[in-house]
Design a protein around this motif. Structure first.
Motif, PDB file in Angstrom:
ATOM      1  N   THR A  36      -3.142   3.046  -1.868  1.00 11.33           N
ATOM      2  CA  THR A  36      -3.530   1.826  -2.573  1.00 11.33           C
ATOM      3  C   THR A  36      -2.318   0.942  -2.789  1.00 11.33           C
ATOM      4  OG1 THR A  36      -4.712   0.980  -4.520  1.00 11.33           O
ATOM      5  CG2 THR A  36      -3.185   2.790  -4.888  1.00 11.33           C
ATOM      6  N   TRP A  50      -4.784  -2.826  -5.796  1.00 10.57           N
ATOM      7  CA  TRP A  50      -5.500  -3.628  -4.795  1.00 10.57           C
ATOM      8  C   TRP A  50      -5.297  -2.930  -3.449  1.00 10.57           C
ATOM      9  CZ3 TRP A  50      -3.260  -7.652  -1.313  1.00 10.57           C
ATOM     10  CH2 TRP A  50      -1.875  -7.496  -1.151  1.00 10.57           C
ATOM     11  N   ASN A  51      -5.859  -3.481  -2.399  1.00 18.13           N
ATOM     12  CA  ASN A  51      -5.752  -2.844  -1.076  1.00 18.13           C
ATOM     13  C   ASN A  51      -6.173  -1.377  -1.116  1.00 18.13           C
ATOM     14  OD1 ASN A  51      -4.947  -5.087   0.306  1.00 18.13           O
ATOM     15  ND2 ASN A  51      -2.921  -4.338   0.876  1.00 18.13           N
ATOM     16  N   ASN A  52      -7.375  -1.133  -1.635  1.00 18.38           N
ATOM     17  CA  ASN A  52      -7.894   0.233  -1.692  1.00 18.38           C
ATOM     18  C   ASN A  52      -9.398   0.201  -1.427  1.00 18.38           C
ATOM     19  OD1 ASN A  52      -8.938  -0.797  -4.098  1.00 18.38           O
ATOM     20  ND2 ASN A  52      -7.317   0.105  -5.342  1.00 18.38           N
ATOM     21  N   THR A  53     -10.078   1.302  -1.645  1.00 16.61           N
ATOM     22  CA  THR A  53     -11.511   1.352  -1.350  1.00 16.61           C
ATOM     23  C   THR A  53     -12.300   0.396  -2.239  1.00 16.61           C
ATOM     24  OG1 THR A  53     -11.700   3.242  -2.870  1.00 16.61           O
ATOM     25  CG2 THR A  53     -11.420   3.727  -0.525  1.00 16.61           C
ATOM     26  N   LYS A 113     -11.037  -2.514  -3.543  1.00 21.65           N
ATOM     27  CA  LYS A 113     -10.656  -3.864  -3.144  1.00 21.65           C
ATOM     28  C   LYS A 113     -10.010  -3.779  -1.767  1.00 21.65           C
ATOM     29  CE  LYS A 113      -9.776  -5.650  -7.819  1.00 21.65           C
ATOM     30  NZ  LYS A 113      -8.720  -6.199  -8.725  1.00 21.65           N
ATOM     31  N   PRO A 114     -10.823  -3.798  -0.710  1.00 23.47           N
ATOM     32  CA  PRO A 114     -10.288  -3.675   0.656  1.00 23.47           C
ATOM     33  C   PRO A 114      -9.309  -4.801   0.988  1.00 23.47           C
ATOM     34  CG  PRO A 114     -12.671  -3.392   0.613  1.00 23.47           C
ATOM     35  CD  PRO A 114     -12.289  -3.902  -0.735  1.00 23.47           C
ATOM     36  N   GLU A 115      -8.623  -4.646   2.106  1.00 24.48           N
ATOM     37  CA  GLU A 115      -7.594  -5.603   2.510  1.00 24.48           C
ATOM     38  C   GLU A 115      -8.116  -7.028   2.667  1.00 24.48           C
ATOM     39  OE1 GLU A 115      -7.994  -2.629   3.718  1.00 24.48           O
ATOM     40  OE2 GLU A 115      -6.076  -1.607   4.051  1.00 24.48           O
ATOM     41  N   ASN A 116      -9.409  -7.191   2.941  1.00 24.52           N
ATOM     42  CA  ASN A 116      -9.965  -8.532   3.165  1.00 24.52           C
ATOM     43  C   ASN A 116     -10.613  -9.122   1.916  1.00 24.52           C
ATOM     44  OD1 ASN A 116     -12.158  -6.850   3.038  1.00 24.52           O
ATOM     45  ND2 ASN A 116     -13.150  -7.611   4.893  1.00 24.52           N
ATOM     46  N   THR A 117     -10.217  -8.652   0.746  1.00 29.60           N
ATOM     47  CA  THR A 117     -10.774  -9.144  -0.510  1.00 29.60           C
ATOM     48  C   THR A 117     -10.089 -10.443  -0.931  1.00 29.60           C
ATOM     49  OG1 THR A 117     -11.261  -6.903  -1.262  1.00 29.60           O
ATOM     50  CG2 THR A 117     -11.159  -8.609  -2.954  1.00 29.60           C
ATOM     51  N   LYS A 169       0.865  -1.184   0.000  1.00 25.35           N
ATOM     52  CA  LYS A 169       0.000   0.000   0.000  1.00 25.35           C
ATOM     53  C   LYS A 169       0.902   1.235   0.000  1.00 25.35           C
ATOM     54  CE  LYS A 169      -3.996   0.150   2.003  1.00 25.35           C
ATOM     55  NZ  LYS A 169      -5.103   0.198   3.015  1.00 25.35           N
ATOM     56  N   THR A 182      -0.320 -10.005   3.442  1.00 24.45           N
ATOM     57  CA  THR A 182      -1.652 -10.599   3.379  1.00 24.45           C
ATOM     58  C   THR A 182      -1.510 -12.097   3.155  1.00 24.45           C
ATOM     59  OG1 THR A 182      -2.561  -8.579   2.401  1.00 24.45           O
ATOM     60  CG2 THR A 182      -3.898 -10.564   2.241  1.00 24.45           C
TER      61      THR A 182
END
Length: 302
Positions: A145, A200-203, A205-209, A129, A181
């Protein structure tokens, strides 16, 4: 493309593994992709090279889409095959086989010591991120992100059910703060070509996607398990690994720059931690109940 000298070294290393009839795989524990890049900011870990319909006649990783062309040989697997029967299209840098209690190291130095080839084990300061700033130093519209371009990915499979503890040490200009992750399973996507471009790792596609490296509804095989945004040489991420289950690890610098900033090597420590007898008895369900899984703790010297 793999340079001539490196290609010869890789061929010799792969041949050595093949001659041992798999013994090296069992003893070496960590396996490495031999794909290399000419620029530090380029994406490594491609499993195939292919010369697509462009203006040159050079086979590259991106042109393969993750599945076309010639497979890049791996170190530590029989005949240079992909580890653990991997069939996905996402890039992959390393794989670790856990046979019992102990600690493994993933690094270029480890690859050099075991196989005589220094694998490309590095990542960018904002790969997991970034800091949410553009090249102009101003906040971006999307905010912080992660970027596939410089994320490193690996696989872990344990022969025993155990708690695995991950620590990361920066070997260069990253300030030492990593995001990690963990996904249960490995990429099995075979319906679309893989692209190293994308966030990825953004609004969105959050971290738990789950399956975050493809468009929503397209990817398969990677179920989100846990993550930690503050992993370093002292603070670790740990999770309960079921015997025989493959896990995917995605890691990169967190919050300290852009995806292509301060690309540098890292050393990943994977420790199989003895667990209480009750956990062995009741398995992963009990492990979840008593709190194993992605909590950040400070490592304590034994």
């Amino acid at each position: 493309m793999i340079k001539t000298k490196l290609a010869k070294a890789v061929s010799m290393a792969v041949a050595g593994v093949a001659l041992s009839a798999g013994a090296s795989t069992a003893s070496a524990h960590v396996m490495y992709n031999t794909f290399t890049t000419t620029a530090a900011s380029a994406t490594d870990g491609w499993n195939y090279t292919y010369d697509g319909p462009d203006v040159d006649t050079i086979a590259t990783g991106p042109e393969s889409g993750g599945y076309q062309g010639t497979q890049v040989p791996w170190l530590g697997t029989t005949g240079g095959a992909l580890p653990f029967g991997y069939t996905g299209r996402a890039h992959l840098n390393w794989a670790a086989a856990i046979h019992g209690p102990g600690t493994l190291e993933v690094s270029a130095a480890d690859a050099l010591a075991d196989y005589g080839v220094a694998a490309e084990i590095d990542t960018g300061a904002g790969a997991w991120k970034d800091n949410g700033l553009g090249n102009d130093g101003l906040p971006t519209a999307t905010g912080p992100t992660g970027w596939k371009h410089q994320i490193d990915m690996g696989l872990i499979k344990s022969d025993i059910s155990t708690v695995l503890r991950l620590n990361l040490t920066s070997l260069g200009t990253i300030n030492g703060n990593f995001g990690v992750t963990v996904f249960k399973g490995m990429d099995t996507t075979n319906s679309v070509a893989y692209s190293h471009h994308g966030s990825w790792n953004n609004t969105g596609k959050p971290e738990n996607t789950s399956n975050p490296f493809y468009n929503v509804g397209v990817g398969s095989g990677m179920e989100y398990l846990t993550h930690d945004a503050t992993v370093d040489a002292v603070n670790y991420l740990e999770f309960f690994a079921e015997a025989g289950q493959v896990y995917t690890i995605a890691l990169g610098g967190n919050g300290v720059g852009r995806w292509n900033a301060n690309v540098s090597g890292y050393e990943l420590s994977i420790a199989a931690v003895p667990v209480p007898g009750a956990v062995w008895l009741f398995g992963s369900a009990m492990a979840g109940m008593i709190g194993f899984g992605g909590r950040r703790k400070a490592a304590v010297a034994a």
